[in-house]
Design an enzyme around this catalytic site. Structure first.
Site, PDB file in Angstrom:
ATOM      1  N   GLY A   9      -8.906  -3.625  -5.569  1.00  0.00           N
ATOM      2  CA  GLY A   9      -8.586  -4.055  -6.937  1.00  0.00           C
ATOM      3  C   GLY A   9      -8.365  -2.915  -7.920  1.00  0.00           C
ATOM      4  N   THR A 126       3.071  -8.040   3.901  1.00  0.00           N
ATOM      5  CA  THR A 126       4.280  -7.466   3.308  1.00  0.00           C
ATOM      6  C   THR A 126       5.532  -7.892   4.072  1.00  0.00           C
ATOM      7  OG1 THR A 126       5.469  -5.353   3.135  1.00  0.00           O
ATOM      8  CG2 THR A 126       3.604  -5.367   4.597  1.00  0.00           C
ATOM      9  N   ASP A 127       6.677  -7.869   3.373  1.00  0.00           N
ATOM     10  CA  ASP A 127       7.949  -8.183   4.039  1.00  0.00           C
ATOM     11  C   ASP A 127       8.283  -7.154   5.119  1.00  0.00           C
ATOM     12  OD1 ASP A 127       8.634  -6.027   2.373  1.00  0.00           O
ATOM     13  OD2 ASP A 127      10.401  -6.991   1.505  1.00  0.00           O
ATOM     14  N   GLU A 128       7.638  -5.975   5.037  1.00  0.00           N
ATOM     15  CA  GLU A 128       7.994  -4.909   5.986  1.00  0.00           C
ATOM     16  C   GLU A 128       7.586  -5.256   7.420  1.00  0.00           C
ATOM     17  OE1 GLU A 128       7.570  -0.889   4.720  1.00  0.00           O
ATOM     18  OE2 GLU A 128       7.598  -1.432   2.609  1.00  0.00           O
ATOM     19  N   TYR A 150       2.965   2.204   8.925  1.00  0.00           N
ATOM     20  CA  TYR A 150       2.469   1.328   7.843  1.00  0.00           C
ATOM     21  C   TYR A 150       2.730  -0.134   8.191  1.00  0.00           C
ATOM     22  CZ  TYR A 150       2.632  -1.445   3.537  1.00  0.00           C
ATOM     23  OH  TYR A 150       2.464  -2.447   2.605  1.00  0.00           O
ATOM     24  N   ALA A 152       3.550  -1.532  10.958  1.00  0.00           N
ATOM     25  CA  ALA A 152       2.926  -1.981  12.215  1.00  0.00           C
ATOM     26  C   ALA A 152       1.445  -2.275  11.996  1.00  0.00           C
ATOM     27  CB  ALA A 152       3.110  -0.918  13.297  1.00  0.00           C
ATOM     28  N   LYS A 154       0.079  -3.133   9.119  1.00  0.00           N
ATOM     29  CA  LYS A 154       0.012  -4.352   8.293  1.00  0.00           C
ATOM     30  C   LYS A 154       0.272  -5.593   9.169  1.00  0.00           C
ATOM     31  CE  LYS A 154      -0.431  -4.994   4.433  1.00  0.00           C
ATOM     32  NZ  LYS A 154      -1.654  -5.245   3.611  1.00  0.00           N
ATOM     33  N   LYS A 189       5.722   6.067  -5.411  1.00  0.00           N
ATOM     34  CA  LYS A 189       6.618   4.974  -5.034  1.00  0.00           C
ATOM     35  C   LYS A 189       7.899   5.058  -5.870  1.00  0.00           C
ATOM     36  CE  LYS A 189       3.554   3.275  -2.167  1.00  0.00           C
ATOM     37  NZ  LYS A 189       2.392   2.499  -2.479  1.00  0.00           N
ATOM     38  N   VAL A 206      16.696  11.008  -3.854  1.00  0.00           N
ATOM     39  CA  VAL A 206      17.182   9.760  -3.247  1.00  0.00           C
ATOM     40  C   VAL A 206      17.362   9.998  -1.746  1.00  0.00           C
ATOM     41  CG1 VAL A 206      19.130   8.149  -3.168  1.00  0.00           C
ATOM     42  CG2 VAL A 206      18.337   9.047  -5.375  1.00  0.00           C
ATOM     43  N   ARG A 273      14.428   9.323   5.197  1.00  0.00           N
ATOM     44  CA  ARG A 273      13.115   9.060   5.820  1.00  0.00           C
ATOM     45  C   ARG A 273      13.338   8.771   7.302  1.00  0.00           C
ATOM     46  NH1 ARG A 273      10.540   3.928   3.189  1.00  0.00           N
ATOM     47  NH2 ARG A 273       9.301   5.346   1.930  1.00  0.00           N
TER      48      ARG A 273
HETATM   49  N1  NAD Z   1       3.243  -2.546  -3.710  1.00  0.00           N
HETATM   50  C1  NAD Z   1       4.097  -3.303  -3.040  1.00  0.00           C
HETATM   51  O1  NAD Z   1       5.308  -3.227  -3.224  1.00  0.00           O
HETATM   52  C2  NAD Z   1       3.589  -4.301  -2.030  1.00  0.00           C
HETATM   53  C3  NAD Z   1       4.463  -5.254  -1.498  1.00  0.00           C
HETATM   54  C4  NAD Z   1       3.982  -6.164  -0.561  1.00  0.00           C
HETATM   55  C5  NAD Z   1       2.662  -6.121  -0.163  1.00  0.00           C
HETATM   56  N2  NAD Z   1       1.839  -5.169  -0.682  1.00  0.00           N
HETATM   57  C6  NAD Z   1       0.436  -5.143  -0.245  1.00  0.00           C
HETATM   58  O2  NAD Z   1      -0.369  -5.302  -1.395  1.00  0.00           O
HETATM   59  C7  NAD Z   1      -1.579  -4.579  -1.227  1.00  0.00           C
HETATM   60  C8  NAD Z   1      -1.781  -3.655  -2.419  1.00  0.00           C
HETATM   61  O3  NAD Z   1      -0.683  -2.741  -2.482  1.00  0.00           O
HETATM   62  P1  NAD Z   1      -0.616  -1.651  -3.642  1.00  0.00           P
HETATM   63  O4  NAD Z   1       0.791  -1.287  -3.811  1.00  0.00           O
HETATM   64  O5  NAD Z   1      -1.406  -2.119  -4.782  1.00  0.00           O
HETATM   65  O6  NAD Z   1      -1.375  -0.436  -2.955  1.00  0.00           O
HETATM   66  P2  NAD Z   1      -2.087   0.835  -3.612  1.00  0.00           P
HETATM   67  O7  NAD Z   1      -1.919   1.925  -2.608  1.00  0.00           O
HETATM   68  O8  NAD Z   1      -1.633   1.034  -5.003  1.00  0.00           O
HETATM   69  O9  NAD Z   1      -3.628   0.414  -3.690  1.00  0.00           O
HETATM   70  C9  NAD Z   1      -4.425   0.260  -2.549  1.00  0.00           C
HETATM   71  C10 NAD Z   1      -5.866   0.165  -3.016  1.00  0.00           C
HETATM   72  O10 NAD Z   1      -6.687  -0.033  -1.850  1.00  0.00           O
HETATM   73  C11 NAD Z   1      -7.803   0.855  -1.933  1.00  0.00           C
HETATM   74  N3  NAD Z   1      -8.236   1.169  -0.574  1.00  0.00           N
HETATM   75  C12 NAD Z   1      -7.565   1.857   0.385  1.00  0.00           C
HETATM   76  N4  NAD Z   1      -8.304   1.943   1.499  1.00  0.00           N
HETATM   77  C13 NAD Z   1      -9.450   1.258   1.256  1.00  0.00           C
HETATM   78  C14 NAD Z   1     -10.596   0.975   2.027  1.00  0.00           C
HETATM   79  N5  NAD Z   1     -10.722   1.415   3.294  1.00  0.00           N
HETATM   80  N6  NAD Z   1     -11.588   0.262   1.468  1.00  0.00           N
HETATM   81  C15 NAD Z   1     -11.495  -0.183   0.191  1.00  0.00           C
HETATM   82  N7  NAD Z   1     -10.438   0.077  -0.601  1.00  0.00           N
HETATM   83  C16 NAD Z   1      -9.424   0.781  -0.067  1.00  0.00           C
HETATM   84  C17 NAD Z   1      -7.268   2.079  -2.666  1.00  0.00           C
HETATM   85  O11 NAD Z   1      -8.315   2.856  -3.233  1.00  0.00           O
HETATM   86  C18 NAD Z   1      -6.366   1.433  -3.719  1.00  0.00           C
HETATM   87  O12 NAD Z   1      -7.100   1.086  -4.873  1.00  0.00           O
HETATM   88  C19 NAD Z   1      -1.473  -3.852   0.103  1.00  0.00           C
HETATM   89  O13 NAD Z   1      -2.151  -4.599   1.080  1.00  0.00           O
HETATM   90  C20 NAD Z   1       0.012  -3.816   0.374  1.00  0.00           C
HETATM   91  O14 NAD Z   1       0.286  -3.773   1.766  1.00  0.00           O
HETATM   92  C21 NAD Z   1       2.258  -4.255  -1.619  1.00  0.00           C
END
Ligand code: NAD
Length: 339
Positions: A9, A126-128, A150, A152, A154, A189, A206, A273
């Site tokens: 969070g 995630t869509d990935e 990543y 894989a 997820k 990002k 890019v 990438r």
């Molecule tokens: N950002 C996107 O575009 C997107 C899209 C689809 C899905 N998601 C999913 O949403 C979720 C959040 O993504 P985000 O972009 O906010 O990521 P982020 O990298 O900004 O945040 C991840 C958070 O998880 C915490 N964290 C990492 N490892 C941890 C652990 N072992 N224990 C407890 N906390 C831990 C980190 O400290 C951080 O606060 C992820 O599961 C991601 O796969 C993100």
């Protein structure tokens, strides 16, 4: 009062979600467990840290002791797992943490949920996980062909959560969202990197020819979709969550520069990438038919996002030094400083 255990969070989507649910649901309290990795930032929630309905626990979702203690003390009704390692480029350089958090961490949370009982475990996927698609869009029952460490890992967490529904009857729902954008996103990002680089008159790196396509979802729409799915989704189901905004990376780049009134000469094409997926695309008709749709248009929400970074230098300036700077220079082989 319902107790939501929200993991991760303090990251980008998680912090927006904590704020969203506290605001939308007065009958809900939130426990946020976050390891505070480089991507976790307590400043993301400084406005609500003194809210009586909010508790922060500094902990790792892979640690069964801490997780067990939280379940015993707080008795969460709903678990929403955002915690993850999330940056594809970092997963290519060092996949270990991804496999640990994005698979083993999900396992630890599922085990605790099974042992203590919850009314819902929502795994934020995630869509990935579907991999790339040249034409058409993925539906929820399509095969998963993740292609980076990543995606894989997820996919591993996503299917492990499903297995707890089938095998142990744990009430599990999985969401698969497209690329989010909005305030408080770590500036590695694409959108926050390009906005903040442009604000500092640094090059915008890019990848390849810039023609890779992603669907873009405003983070508040992702949050509203999750709240909607908690109320209306069915256990054992997967829901795609998209913004219906497919754009090439280079198109986003032009929009950012245009909004900031910056010169196109800041664009710098860099080596692509490794294994870069060409296009992600989601068919979201399942969730639309249930009654949810995004509220924000891309041009307005992008403008709001760009303006947020413009007015919140005190949030991103300290991040764009130290660890970030070392990572950036090594990864893009570009000098970060332009002095
Ligand atoms: N950002 C996107 O575009 C997107 C899209 C689809 C899905 N998601 C999913 O949403 C979720 C959040 O993504 P985000 O972009 O906010 O990521 P982020 O990298 O900004 O945040 C991840 C958070 O998880 C915490 N964290 C990492 N490892 C941890 C652990 N072992 N224990 C407890 N906390 C831990 C980190 O400290 C951080 O606060 C992820 O599961 C991601 O796969 C993100």
């Amino acid at each position: 009062m319902k107790t939501c255990l929200i993991t991760g969070g303090s990251g980008f989507v998680g912090s927006n979600f904590v704020r969203h649910i506290l605001h939308k649901d007065s009958d809900c309290r939130v426990i946020n467990v976050d390891k505070l990795t480089y991507a976790g930032n307590p400043a993301n929630l400084c406005d609500i840290e003194n809210d009586d309905r909010y508790t922060f626990v500094h902990g790792d979702i892979c640690d069964p002791e801490i997780i067990g203690e939280i379940f015993r003390n707080e008795k969460p009704d709903v678990v929403i797992n955002f915690a993850a390692e999330t940056h594809v480029d970092r997963s290519i350089g060092s996949p270990d943490d991804f496999i640990r958090t994005d698979v083993f961490g999900v396992f630890t949370l599922l085990e605790a949920s099974k042992q203590y009982g919850v009314s819902l475990f929502l795994q934020v996927s995630t869509d990935e996980v579907y991999g790339s698609i040249d034409e058409g869009s993925f539906q929820e029952h399509d095969q998963l062909l993740p292609s980076s460490p990543y995606s894989a890992s997820k996919a591993g967490g996503d299917r492990l959560a499903y297995s707890y529904y089938v095998t142990y009857n744990l009430p599990v729902i999985i969401t698969r969202a497209s690329n989010n954008y909005g305030p408080n996103q770590y500036p590695e990002k694409l959108i926050p990197l390009f906005v903040t680089n442009a604000l500092e008159n640094r090059p915008l790196p890019v990848y390849g020819d810039g023609k890779n396509v992603r669907d873009w979802l405003f983070v508040n729409d992702h949050c509203s979709a999750i709240v909607f799915i908690i109320k209306n989704g069915e256990n054992g189901e997967v829901y795609n969550v998209g913004g219906s905004n497919e754009l090439m990376n280079i198109e986003i780049t032009h929009s950012i520069l245009e909004h900031l009134g910056k010169d196109e000469e800041l664009i710098q094409y860099v080596e692509d990438r490794k294994g870069h997926d060409f296009r992600y695309s989601l068919d979201c008709s399942k969730l639309r038919q249930l009654g949810w749709e995004p509220e924000h248009s891309f041009p307005e929400a992008l403008a709001e996002t760009v303006d947020w970074y413009k007015s919140n230098e005190k949030w991103w300036k300290p991040i764009k030094s130290g660890e970030f700077r070392n990572y950036y220079e090594k990864h893009y082989k570009l000098p970060y400083a332009n002095e």
